[in-house]
Design a protein around this motif. Structure first.
Motif, PDB file in Angstrom:
ATOM      1  N   ASN A   1     -25.107 106.684  31.280  1.00  0.00           N
ATOM      2  CA  ASN A   1     -24.273 107.313  30.270  1.00  0.00           C
ATOM      3  C   ASN A   1     -24.517 106.660  28.915  1.00  0.00           C
ATOM      4  O   ASN A   1     -25.377 105.780  28.783  1.00  0.00           O
ATOM      5  CB  ASN A   1     -22.789 107.268  30.658  1.00  0.00           C
TER       6      ASN A   1
ATOM      7  N   GLN B   1     -20.032 112.717  28.677  1.00  0.00           N
ATOM      8  CA  GLN B   1     -19.449 111.916  27.606  1.00  0.00           C
ATOM      9  C   GLN B   1     -19.517 112.671  26.281  1.00  0.00           C
ATOM     10  O   GLN B   1     -18.583 112.611  25.469  1.00  0.00           O
ATOM     11  CB  GLN B   1     -20.194 110.578  27.502  1.00  0.00           C
TER      12      GLN B   1
ATOM     13  N   ALA C   1     -17.167 105.846  28.424  1.00  0.00           N
ATOM     14  CA  ALA C   1     -17.162 106.699  29.615  1.00  0.00           C
ATOM     15  C   ALA C   1     -15.838 106.627  30.367  1.00  0.00           C
ATOM     16  O   ALA C   1     -15.412 107.608  30.979  1.00  0.00           O
ATOM     17  CB  ALA C   1     -18.326 106.310  30.537  1.00  0.00           C
TER      18      ALA C   1
ATOM     19  N   LYS D   1     -12.971 106.245  28.967  1.00  0.00           N
ATOM     20  CA  LYS D   1     -11.926 106.718  28.054  1.00  0.00           C
ATOM     21  C   LYS D   1     -10.853 105.662  27.790  1.00  0.00           C
ATOM     22  O   LYS D   1      -9.671 105.970  27.628  1.00  0.00           O
ATOM     23  CB  LYS D   1     -11.279 108.011  28.575  1.00  0.00           C
TER      24      LYS D   1
END
Length: 409
Positions: free
Chosen positions: A177, A309, A322, A324
């Motif tokens: 990510n 993302q 990722a 949050k």
């Protein structure tokens, strides 16, 4: 509806289903697809499949570096043509989402590394994880199975890097990510360049996501190894995410189809970028040959976790990690390095309003905001990508960025 269109439509439905509450479960969905990828691995390890098609890659020497979490990244070094120019620092050029290092050297007419090297700069063009010659998962053995035959090729070439780099059939390399780029790729690449050049600092020039990760790394770690930062078409906020969401959903469909072994990446990437073409290019400002090249050799398929993302960015209007748990956008005051924040004046993915937000929020006292457009004295209103690979980029945009890197603007 033909077979490819049906697969694309099914992929888009899956992508739509991943938005909202299910976005939080993106890594679980990625794990499910990776399990499916293991079956592909077994299917592809047959003798008749151990063939490879070698693709040309960038000019310049290649150097690998291993990240702290076990991925191998590859950078291309362009040495200055007539000796190092006094007062310069090494420059890292980093590509954006769905591109690879080829973006910067796709044609001699729009090669920023060659332009800088001719003027005495040391330039390193990098591939992030999942792209170019760096570690990445591929669905078919002929798409660069260095896990299977790479060692044989390296022995036959006196241990030089295999022409297709560190691509592998191992599905664990299908998952990453944006945080992985920020936390691992940026420091590894900065270390690589500093160790080879003995330079105390480097300049990081990033297009789109390439600028985002440099910006976010500085906001989170205040890395002293990056002395100057240039972002072109980058964003940590997104006031209107509709076009971006459409593109991201199509990329998700592509990744899902690729993992299932049912879709040719080149075909769907062309479909995706053509369907919302104006978000990436001012078509009147790009050579059609450059555009075609960028939709073939210059592209790689992003991971599902990375795309989700981005979808969160489109939905929440600001870039989050990722998990949050924190906002990269809120951390911009931590950025203290001199920074040039730029975009094409006709950029629809990261428009001028988004650049204004970055410019206002960063803590740097030495900062410049520039839009590459007619109102600012440029010959064309550039789009998202053609700001750097457009018909007038070499004559106008490259000199502007170079002068800023020299501290002359």
């Amino acid at each position: 509806m033909d077979r490819r269109q049906a697969i694309k439509a099914a992929g888009l439905l899956l992508a739509e289903a991943s938005i909202g509450a299910s976005v939080a479960k993106g890594q679980d969905f990625g794990a499910l697809l990776e399990d499916f990828g293991k079956e592909l691995l077994r299917q592809q390890l047959s003798p008749e499949n151990i063939q490879r098609t070698l693709k040309p890659h960038l000019t310049g020497e290649t150097f690998p570096i291993r990240t702290a979490d076990g991925w191998t990244l590859v950078a291309h070094r362009f040495r200055p043509s007539t000796g190092m120019r006094p007062g310069t620092m090494p420059v890292i050029l980093c590509h954006g989402l769905s591109y690879n290092a080829q973006f910067w050297d796709i044609s001699p007419e729009v090669s920023f590394p060659q332009y800088l090297a001719e003027r005495g700069w040391e330039v390193w063009v990098v591939n992030l994880r999942g792209s170019g010659l760096s570690s990445k998962w591929v669905a078919k053995i002929d798409a660069a199975p260095t896990m299977v035959v790479g060692g044989l090729i390296r022995r036959a070439t006196n241990n030089r890097m295999a022409p297709t780099g560190y691509a592998t059939l191992d599905p664990k390399f299908a998952r990453w990510n944006l945080d992985d780029h920020i936390n691992y790729d940026v420091p590894a690449l900065v270390h690589l360049v500093r160790s080879h050049t003995r330079a105390p600092e480097v300049a990081w020039v990033g297009h789109s996501m390439g600028g985002i990760i440099g910006l976010c790394h500085l906001s989170r770690y205040q890395n002293p190894g990056i002395g100057r930062l240039v972002t072109v078409g980058s964003q940590v906020t997104m006031p209107n995410g509709q076009l971006a969401t459409q593109f991201l959903m199509e990329l998700l469909a592509l990744r899902q189809g690729q993992i299932a072994g049912e879709i040719l990446p080149e075909e769907l990437i062309i479909d995706s970028k053509t369907s919302i073409d104006n978000m990436f290019f001012n078509n009147s400002h790009v050579d059609p040959r450059v555009y075609r090249a960028l939709t073939h050799d210059g592209v790689d398929v992003p991971s599902i976790g990375l795309l989700q993302q981005y979808l969160t960015l489109a939905a929440r209007k600001e870039l989050l990690d990722a998990g949050k748990t924190f906002s990269y956008a809120a951390m911009l005051p931590n950025v203290q390095a001199p920074i040039l924040v730029a975009c094409g004046s006709a950029d629809q993915l990261a428009p001028p309003a988004v650049q204004q937000t970055i410019y206002e929020r960063v803590g740097s006292t030495d900062k410049t905001l520039m839009y590459f457009g007619r109102a600012q004295g440029f010959a064309a209103d550039s789009g998202h990508s053609d700001a750097l690979v457009g018909l007038t980029s070499r004559q106008q945009v490259y000199p502007y960025i170079e002068q800023w890197l020299l501290g002359a603007r």
